[in-house]
Write an enzyme that holds these catalytic residues in place. Structure first.
Site, mmCIF file in Angstrom:
data_model
loop_
_atom_site.group_PDB
_atom_site.id
_atom_site.type_symbol
_atom_site.label_atom_id
_atom_site.label_comp_id
_atom_site.label_asym_id
_atom_site.label_seq_id
_atom_site.Cartn_x
_atom_site.Cartn_y
_atom_site.Cartn_z
ATOM 1 C CB SER A 72 -0.825 -0.020 1.300
ATOM 2 O OG SER A 72 -1.428 1.236 1.552
ATOM 3 C CE1 TYR A 101 -4.544 -1.966 5.186
ATOM 4 C CE2 TYR A 101 -3.156 -0.054 4.769
ATOM 5 C CZ TYR A 101 -3.987 -1.052 4.301
ATOM 6 O OH TYR A 101 -4.260 -1.144 2.954
HETATM 7 P P1 NAD Z 1 -11.619 -5.951 0.216
HETATM 8 O O1 NAD Z 1 -12.220 -5.887 1.579
HETATM 9 O O2 NAD Z 1 -12.495 -5.760 -0.987
HETATM 10 O O3 NAD Z 1 -10.833 -7.319 0.009
HETATM 11 C C1 NAD Z 1 -10.165 -7.980 1.051
HETATM 12 C C2 NAD Z 1 -10.108 -9.451 0.716
HETATM 13 O O4 NAD Z 1 -9.401 -10.127 1.758
HETATM 14 C C3 NAD Z 1 -11.499 -10.099 0.651
HETATM 15 O O5 NAD Z 1 -11.512 -11.107 -0.321
HETATM 16 C C4 NAD Z 1 -11.627 -10.707 2.046
HETATM 17 O O6 NAD Z 1 -12.561 -11.780 2.115
HETATM 18 C C5 NAD Z 1 -10.211 -11.186 2.246
HETATM 19 N N1 NAD Z 1 -9.873 -11.471 3.636
HETATM 20 C C6 NAD Z 1 -10.043 -10.688 4.740
HETATM 21 N N2 NAD Z 1 -9.625 -11.342 5.841
HETATM 22 C C7 NAD Z 1 -9.177 -12.553 5.423
HETATM 23 C C8 NAD Z 1 -8.614 -13.671 6.069
HETATM 24 N N3 NAD Z 1 -8.434 -13.710 7.410
HETATM 25 N N4 NAD Z 1 -8.293 -14.750 5.340
HETATM 26 C C9 NAD Z 1 -8.481 -14.758 3.984
HETATM 27 N N5 NAD Z 1 -8.997 -13.724 3.318
HETATM 28 C C10 NAD Z 1 -9.339 -12.629 4.031
HETATM 29 O O7 NAD Z 1 -10.471 -4.849 0.240
HETATM 30 P P2 NAD Z 1 -9.367 -4.414 -0.837
HETATM 31 O O8 NAD Z 1 -9.326 -2.942 -0.781
HETATM 32 O O9 NAD Z 1 -9.563 -5.101 -2.140
HETATM 33 O O10 NAD Z 1 -8.039 -4.952 -0.120
HETATM 34 C C11 NAD Z 1 -7.187 -5.915 -0.709
HETATM 35 C C12 NAD Z 1 -5.750 -5.599 -0.329
HETATM 36 O O11 NAD Z 1 -5.384 -4.342 -0.894
HETATM 37 C C13 NAD Z 1 -5.509 -5.479 1.183
HETATM 38 O O12 NAD Z 1 -4.270 -6.070 1.513
HETATM 39 C C14 NAD Z 1 -5.434 -3.971 1.378
HETATM 40 O O13 NAD Z 1 -4.688 -3.637 2.497
HETATM 41 C C15 NAD Z 1 -4.777 -3.551 0.102
HETATM 42 N N6 NAD Z 1 -4.928 -2.137 -0.261
HETATM 43 C C16 NAD Z 1 -6.166 -1.599 -0.450
HETATM 44 C C17 NAD Z 1 -6.269 -0.254 -0.802
HETATM 45 C C18 NAD Z 1 -7.588 0.402 -1.058
HETATM 46 O O14 NAD Z 1 -7.617 1.640 -1.189
HETATM 47 N N7 NAD Z 1 -8.684 -0.322 -1.166
HETATM 48 C C19 NAD Z 1 -5.102 0.511 -0.959
HETATM 49 C C20 NAD Z 1 -3.875 -0.078 -0.751
HETATM 50 C C21 NAD Z 1 -3.799 -1.405 -0.407
#
Ligand code: NAD
Length: 260
Positions: free
Chosen positions: A142, A155
């Site tokens: 991130s 985080y």
């Molecule tokens: P999201 O909530 O749509 O997706 C998260 C995914 O992780 C889902 O499939 C969820 O079921 C799964 N998950 C959660 N806990 C879990 C566990 N214990 N075991 C297995 N799976 C689990 O959110 P997202 O934004 O798509 O996030 C995905 C990744 O991207 C994360 O690592 C997040 O930190 C990172 N990220 C997101 C953003 C953003 O702005 N959305 C920015 C930078 C990084």
């Protein structure tokens, strides 16, 4: 481009992970989906992706905070799809609170899923890549793997931690045909960010659309969200031959956030 290859994408039942899984499948890669959610909805996602892309798509609901379930996840990927050529460590959660109020059990959970979980998946998948002399490990870090924001101690710590892990794995695999990199997205409009937007809307007493604009103007100079398709395309580039000498680095995709 990826015909005959197999990918395990953790946390791919929604958001960024699903976008990456879709991009990989679209290039002919067999995919193991993982993550939580409604069983019927997940089956729908799995079946649609398999039909759209014409590739084998499986699902395993392992909890990434549990080492034994990660072992089963990697084992099942190898057994059913024939290997793990591409590993995307993507599963993640968020919790915001000042350090003094941060619940210790949520700290442990965030580190377990986003840092320790990535370690287990990597240590178990890497031997399969090394045996074939080709592999790609992509860690969804991130902007918070590079800079910090208030109220996100767990985080930011997990995302900075994965940057160090990325570099070590890259050095240990440097002559093997395997690369290991991190992608560092800014705000992407997924469920994880929607929750933060709704919290902000409630706090400032404004509509959700205003809260989203507020959030972007504070951090993301483009004033626009990164899309999951753009992240999918970045991952495809990292899987290409053109990227074979890119390893051990963060790749921001953040509308200028970390340029400030
Ligand atoms: P999201 O909530 O749509 O997706 C998260 C995914 O992780 C889902 O499939 C969820 O079921 C799964 N998950 C959660 N806990 C879990 C566990 N214990 N075991 C297995 N799976 C689990 O959110 P997202 O934004 O798509 O996030 C995905 C990744 O991207 C994360 O690592 C997040 O930190 C990172 N990220 C997101 C953003 C953003 O702005 N959305 C920015 C930078 C990084």
């Amino acid at each position: 481009m990826l015909k005959g290859k197999t990918a395990l994408v953790t946390g791919s039942t929604s958001g960024i992970g699903l976008g990456i899984a879709r991009a990989l499948a679209g290039q002919g890669c067999a995919v193991m989906l993982n993550g939580f959610g409604d069983a019927a909805e997940i089956e729908n996602i799995r079946a649609n992706l398999a039909a759209e892309a014409g590739v084998d798509v499986r699902y395993n609901g392992a909890d990434l905070s549990q080492a034994d379930q990660i072992a089963t996840l990697v084992g099942e990927t190898v057994e059913t799809l024939g290997g793990v050529d591409i590993l995307v460590n993507n599963a993640g959660i968020q919790h915001t609170a000042p350090v003094t109020d941060f619940p210790p059990d949520i700290w442990d959970k965030i580190i377990a899923i986003m840092l320790t979980g990535a370690f287990h998946a990597t240590r178990l998948a890497l031997p399969h890549m090394l045996a074939k002399g080709w592999g790609r490990i992509i860690n969804t870090s991130s902007v918070h793997g590079l800079v910090a924001s208030i109220h996100k101690s767990a985080y930011v710590s997990a995302k900075h931690g994965i940057m160090g892990f990325t570099k070590v794995v890259a050095l240990e695999t440097a002559q093997s045909g395997v690369t290991c990199n991190a992608i560092n997205p800014g705000f992407v409009h997924t469920d994880l960010v929607q929750a933060q937007i709704e919290d902000r809307a409630a706090a400032i007493g404004k509509p959700v659309a205003d809260a989203a604009r507020d959030m972007l103007s504070e951090k993301q100079p483009s004033l626009d969200f990164v899309t999951v398709d753009q992240i999918g395309a970045l991952c495809l580039f990292l899987c290409s031959d053109a990227a074979s000498q890119i390893t051990g680095v963060p790749i921001p995709i953040d509308g200028g956030w970390t340029a400030q």
